[in-house]
Design an enzyme around this catalytic site. Structure first.
Site, PDB file in Angstrom:
ATOM      1  N   HIS A 118       0.834  -1.217   0.000  1.00  0.00           N
ATOM      2  CA  HIS A 118       0.000   0.000   0.000  1.00  0.00           C
ATOM      3  C   HIS A 118       0.866   1.264   0.000  1.00  0.00           C
ATOM      4  O   HIS A 118       0.417   2.318   0.439  1.00  0.00           O
ATOM      5  CB  HIS A 118      -0.952   0.038   1.203  1.00  0.00           C
ATOM      6  CG  HIS A 118      -1.647  -1.258   1.477  1.00  0.00           C
ATOM      7  ND1 HIS A 118      -2.883  -1.558   0.962  1.00  0.00           N
ATOM      8  CD2 HIS A 118      -1.261  -2.357   2.179  1.00  0.00           C
ATOM      9  CE1 HIS A 118      -3.238  -2.768   1.357  1.00  0.00           C
ATOM     10  NE2 HIS A 118      -2.259  -3.289   2.089  1.00  0.00           N
TER      11      HIS A 118
ATOM     12  N   SER B  18      14.732  22.366 -15.165  1.00  0.00           N
ATOM     13  CA  SER B  18      13.553  23.151 -15.479  1.00  0.00           C
ATOM     14  C   SER B  18      14.029  24.486 -16.034  1.00  0.00           C
ATOM     15  O   SER B  18      15.081  24.988 -15.665  1.00  0.00           O
ATOM     16  CB  SER B  18      12.733  23.378 -14.209  1.00  0.00           C
ATOM     17  OG  SER B  18      12.015  24.591 -14.305  1.00  0.00           O
TER      18      SER B  18
ATOM     19  N   LYS C  27      15.479  22.052  -9.950  1.00  0.00           N
ATOM     20  CA  LYS C  27      14.767  20.847 -10.358  1.00  0.00           C
ATOM     21  C   LYS C  27      15.649  19.853 -11.099  1.00  0.00           C
ATOM     22  O   LYS C  27      16.527  20.218 -11.858  1.00  0.00           O
ATOM     23  CB  LYS C  27      13.590  21.225 -11.300  1.00  0.00           C
ATOM     24  CG  LYS C  27      12.519  22.041 -10.643  1.00  0.00           C
ATOM     25  CD  LYS C  27      11.562  21.224  -9.786  1.00  0.00           C
ATOM     26  CE  LYS C  27      10.784  20.228 -10.589  1.00  0.00           C
ATOM     27  NZ  LYS C  27       9.445  20.706 -10.939  1.00  0.00           N
TER      28      LYS C  27
ATOM     29  N   GLU D 108       9.255   9.142 -16.702  1.00  0.00           N
ATOM     30  CA  GLU D 108       7.852   9.501 -16.938  1.00  0.00           C
ATOM     31  C   GLU D 108       7.412   9.098 -18.339  1.00  0.00           C
ATOM     32  O   GLU D 108       6.294   8.628 -18.553  1.00  0.00           O
ATOM     33  CB  GLU D 108       7.663  11.009 -16.738  1.00  0.00           C
ATOM     34  CG  GLU D 108       7.855  11.434 -15.298  1.00  0.00           C
ATOM     35  CD  GLU D 108       8.002  12.947 -15.178  1.00  0.00           C
ATOM     36  OE1 GLU D 108       7.032  13.580 -14.746  1.00  0.00           O
ATOM     37  OE2 GLU D 108       9.069  13.492 -15.515  1.00  0.00           O
TER      38      GLU D 108
END
Ligand code: ARG
Length: 442
Positions: free
Chosen positions: A140, A261, A267, A274
């Site tokens: 979980h 970024s 970043k 992704e």
């Protein structure tokens, strides 16, 4: 009509398979004396010229000739004249395209297996280097029990191993030749289907000509295998995304596999992970698209089936990118061992070890041990300490017979080291699984 009917921009990718099929067919026609060996000689020379033109980029792919098969035949006629018209004896575009496409998918499956194995090797190398690195194991996405990073990565080696075997299984079933099915009913010429099958590396000719020209289950099966593999990739990609957040900080991706970024200098985005995760959409979409194309088609060939290629090409292109990017990320990543080890002990992750100790050493029934452990966790929580730091008298107030021996099982190291059951997370087990896989992939 031309706009909806044309497929050359897509099926030109089958050129090598189309030439291979034509060469095998032409040679068989000569051997069976269906056309003269002189004509076949000219045809083979013409096909060689066409291959050279395609490789050099000078071949004229023309929409007015619809697809790769008619483009090749039209060019052959320009190159060798009348003999070109004999190549299509005892053949139809229906068995031609079925053959070409099978050959293409077969190659794609082989290439995919090789790429999966490379990813497995990357995982194995990293797992071996970190066979004993502690990390939290989750259920979980809540800390459950400590595991090792090597064990976690080896779970993916198992998944990708099954993925590779699915492609190999699909290959076995697909490796029969449709060539000689002709339009749908077979051929009145004395063709030798065994010969062409063998020449193209097929195990045997397909046994039913209607089936030969009309089924695409080999493509569906490969897309199903690709979809399952993409699902596995997406899970690992998702874990990379989670692990690389500053909140987790379990893993650092290399500069090569992360991006900055344009406005936020701090970043480091896991874009490759992704995109691997997102490719699953295309790949599963391809499977759904082709199942829908095939659903309800009456036998034998229907032009619907020309729509079989875009999803297959898209899925295999996407899977190739995803597998290669994932292998690159895995090879480059830097596990943050201290951070993972610290997290491994958090969340009372050795609670099960305490319960197991009570069962083993004090002969408590497991349910009773579970209850005592629950109270120990509550106590530790109230005191703001880990289980391993809970004073002995606190434990003894819950179960008088507890001794200081119990602390030996309450650290994440001890917890992992104790799980020596086959397939368990103990570094000894993990290393033996790594050794087995290294042997298998060598
Ligand atoms: N371009 C067609 C395809 O990909 C080739 C087969 C055409 N056959 C036919 N009977 N029109 O399916």
């Amino acid at each position: 009509m031309q706009a909806i009917n044309v497929s050359i921009d897509v099926d030109r990718r089958l050129w090598a398979q189309d030439l291979a099929g034509s060469r095998a067919h032409a040679a068989m026609l000569a051997d069976r004396q269906i056309i003269s060996s002189e004509a076949v000689g000219q045809i083979l020379q013409g096909l060689d010229r066409i291959e050279a033109e395609i490789r050099e980029g000078t071949f004229p792919f023309r929409a007015e000739f619809e697809d790769i098969h008619m483009n090749v035949e039209a060019r052959l006629k320009e190159l060798i004249g009348e003999a070109a018209g004999r190549l299509h004896t005892a053949r139809s575009r229906n068995d031609q395209v079925a053959t070409d496409f099978r050959l293409w998918v077969r190659d794609a499956c082989d290439a995919t297996v090789a790429m999966i194995e490379d990813l497995q090797k990357a995982l194995l190398e990293t797992a071996e280097a970190h066979a004993d690195a502690l990390m939290p194991g989750f259920t979980h996405l809540q800390p459950a029990q400590p595991v090792t990073f090597g064990h976690h990565l080896m779970a993916y080696v198992e998944m990708f191993g099954r993925d590779a075997s699915r492609f190999s299984d699909a290959r076995k079933r697909m490796n029969e030749s449709p060539l000689g099915s002709a339009a749908l009913a077979g051929s009145p010429f004395p063709i030798d289907r065994e010969q062409t099958a063998k020449a193209l590396g097929f195990d045997r000719p397909m046994a039913n000509s209607l089936d030969g020209v009309s089924d695409r289950d080999f493509a569906l099966e490969s897309l199903a295998a690709a979809s399952i593999c993409a699902g596995h990739l997406s899970r690992l990609a998702e874990e990379m995304v989670i692990w690389t957040t500053p909140q987790f900080g379990f893993v650092k991706l290399s500069d090569a596999f992360s991006t900055g970024s344009s406005i936020m200098p701090q970043k480091r985005n896991p874009d490759a992970a992704e995109l691997v995760r997102a490719k699953t959409g295309r790949i599963n979409g391809a499977f759904v698209a082709l199942t829908m194309v095939m659903k309800g088609l009456p036998l034998a060939y229907s032009k619907d089936m020309q729509e079989d290629k875009p999803p297959v090409f898209e899925a295999f292109d996407s899977l190739e990118l995803a597998l290669k990017a994932m292998a690159g990320m895995v090879r480059d990543l830097e596990p943050q061992r201290e951070r993972m080890a610290a997290a491994a002990g958090a969340g009372f992750s050795t609670a099960t070890d305490l319960a197991d100790w009570l069962v083993r050493e004090l002969n408590l029934p497991f349910r009773e041990a579970h209850h005592v452990t629950g109270r120990a966790v509550k106590r530790a929580e109230a005191l703001g300490v880990d289980l391993a730091q809970l004073p002995l008298q606190e434990l003894q107030s819950l179960e008088a017979r507890v001794t200081s021996d119990v602390y030996k099982v309450l650290t994440p190291e001890a917890s992992c080291a104790s799980r020596t059951s086959y397939g368990g997370t103990a570094p000894t087990q993990v290393r033996s699984q790594i050794a087995r896989w290294k042997e298998r992939l060598s």
